[in-house]
Structure formats: structure tokens, C-alpha cells
Design a protein around this motif. Sequence first.
Motif, PDB file in Angstrom:
ATOM      1  N   GLU A  33      20.427 -46.227 -89.608  1.00 38.14           N
ATOM      2  CA  GLU A  33      19.446 -45.615 -88.707  1.00 38.14           C
ATOM      3  C   GLU A  33      18.976 -44.261 -89.240  1.00 38.14           C
ATOM      4  O   GLU A  33      17.802 -43.929 -89.157  1.00 38.14           O
ATOM      5  CB  GLU A  33      20.026 -45.462 -87.299  1.00 38.14           C
ATOM      6  CG  GLU A  33      20.237 -46.790 -86.579  1.00 38.14           C
ATOM      7  CD  GLU A  33      18.957 -47.599 -86.435  1.00 38.14           C
ATOM      8  OE1 GLU A  33      17.902 -47.018 -86.109  1.00 38.14           O
ATOM      9  OE2 GLU A  33      19.006 -48.815 -86.662  1.00 38.14           O
ATOM     10  N   LYS A  34      19.898 -43.490 -89.800  1.00 39.62           N
ATOM     11  CA  LYS A  34      19.501 -42.209 -90.399  1.00 39.62           C
ATOM     12  C   LYS A  34      18.550 -42.433 -91.572  1.00 39.62           C
ATOM     13  O   LYS A  34      17.583 -41.694 -91.740  1.00 39.62           O
ATOM     14  CB  LYS A  34      20.740 -41.433 -90.871  1.00 39.62           C
ATOM     15  CG  LYS A  34      21.535 -40.823 -89.746  1.00 39.62           C
ATOM     16  CD  LYS A  34      22.751 -40.081 -90.291  1.00 39.62           C
ATOM     17  CE  LYS A  34      23.589 -39.511 -89.179  1.00 39.62           C
ATOM     18  NZ  LYS A  34      24.787 -38.807 -89.686  1.00 39.62           N
ATOM     19  N   MET A  35      18.823 -43.451 -92.356  1.00 37.46           N
ATOM     20  CA  MET A  35      17.946 -43.758 -93.485  1.00 37.46           C
ATOM     21  C   MET A  35      16.554 -44.159 -92.994  1.00 37.46           C
ATOM     22  O   MET A  35      15.542 -43.780 -93.590  1.00 37.46           O
ATOM     23  CB  MET A  35      18.569 -44.870 -94.333  1.00 37.46           C
ATOM     24  CG  MET A  35      17.828 -45.144 -95.587  1.00 37.46           C
ATOM     25  SD  MET A  35      17.855 -43.662 -96.618  1.00 37.46           S
ATOM     26  CE  MET A  35      16.837 -44.153 -97.935  1.00 37.46           C
ATOM     27  N   LYS A  36      16.499 -44.904 -91.908  1.00 41.12           N
ATOM     28  CA  LYS A  36      15.208 -45.295 -91.335  1.00 41.12           C
ATOM     29  C   LYS A  36      14.429 -44.064 -90.879  1.00 41.12           C
ATOM     30  O   LYS A  36      13.215 -43.982 -91.075  1.00 41.12           O
ATOM     31  CB  LYS A  36      15.402 -46.246 -90.163  1.00 41.12           C
ATOM     32  CG  LYS A  36      15.823 -47.647 -90.560  1.00 41.12           C
ATOM     33  CD  LYS A  36      15.980 -48.497 -89.303  1.00 41.12           C
ATOM     34  CE  LYS A  36      16.476 -49.876 -89.608  1.00 41.12           C
ATOM     35  NZ  LYS A  36      16.615 -50.684 -88.380  1.00 41.12           N
ATOM     36  N   PHE A  37      15.125 -43.111 -90.274  1.00 36.56           N
ATOM     37  CA  PHE A  37      14.459 -41.870 -89.840  1.00 36.56           C
ATOM     38  C   PHE A  37      13.893 -41.107 -91.031  1.00 36.56           C
ATOM     39  O   PHE A  37      12.776 -40.598 -90.984  1.00 36.56           O
ATOM     40  CB  PHE A  37      15.410 -40.970 -89.045  1.00 36.56           C
ATOM     41  CG  PHE A  37      15.680 -41.449 -87.649  1.00 36.56           C
ATOM     42  CD1 PHE A  37      14.645 -41.786 -86.800  1.00 36.56           C
ATOM     43  CD2 PHE A  37      16.975 -41.562 -87.186  1.00 36.56           C
ATOM     44  CE1 PHE A  37      14.883 -42.230 -85.509  1.00 36.56           C
ATOM     45  CE2 PHE A  37      17.230 -42.006 -85.905  1.00 36.56           C
ATOM     46  CZ  PHE A  37      16.184 -42.339 -85.062  1.00 36.56           C
TER      47      PHE A  37
END
Length: 165
Positions: A33-37
Motif C-alpha cells: 500500500e505504501k508503494m502504491k501511494f
Amino acid sequence: MCFRFLDKAVIISAQNLAENPSPWRLATVTKVEKMKFVLNLIPIWLATLPFGVCVAQSSTYFIKQGATMNREVANGFEVPPASIFALAAIGIIASVTIYEKLLVPILRRTTGNERGINILQRIGIRMIFSIATMVAAALVEKKLLRFVKSDPIKGLLDNRILVGV
């Protein structure tokens, strides 16, 4: 962009069930999820790139351009090239004061917004002004180069060619 293909990094497979699963083969949901952000920020970074170029250009070339100008004010007093950058800062302070004291109250009444206009409108207007100043700088530079090309000796010796712009 939702980057759903990154969700495969959290799926447990037979290879990942070993005693010591490799962190390169299996990721936690929060990491994905952090990578998506972070990936969702790329379009924003790309959209602000022209503005960054404007800021970088003004801070690096400003003193060099000031050194070639006629900086004589009166009775032999000459403004140092580095202090011309301070004049830009004074102009910014003055324009912010005018914005806060004059424009915001008018915009507050017309839009009904407490801040006058929302933050995205402010950013858009700032980018338009940055582009307009870059166009103006390019036109001045074009005129300068045309003058130097037409009369190289006078163009190189006389630093007051920007007066007639």
C-alpha cells in the motif's frame, strides 16, 4: 491508477511457505500500500516539474544576468549583482502583502470561501504566472540575442541594451 498488479506481492504461494521466506518474494500489505501511494505521487511530481524548472532557472541565471546589466542608479552608485536577487525577494514580499490585504477580502466576498480561493486554484494560478514569466524572459533573451547578432561589438560592449525592452 490503482496498481492492482502489486497485490500479487502479498499472495502466499507454495514457495513462500518455506521456513525463511525471502522478503523479495513476499511483502506485507502495508508495504504494498505504501508503494502504491508513492507511485500515485509520480503524476503530481511530473506536473510540478515545469514549475521547478522555472524556480531553478531564476535562482541560477539571475545573478549572471544581473552582472551584465547596467546597474547604475544615480551619481555613480551601482547596485551589486547579488543584491538584485534581494529585489526579487522584496517584490515577493510586496505581492504577498497585496494579495493578503487586497485580493483575499475581494475573493472572499465573491467566492464565499474563507481563504478566497482554494489551494488547487492558487497552485494553478502560480504555475500560470511562472509560465508567463518564463515566456517573458525568453522574449527578452531573444531580443537581446538579436541585438548582439546585429551589432556584435556594441552588443558586447554596451550593457544597457535591455533599457529599450
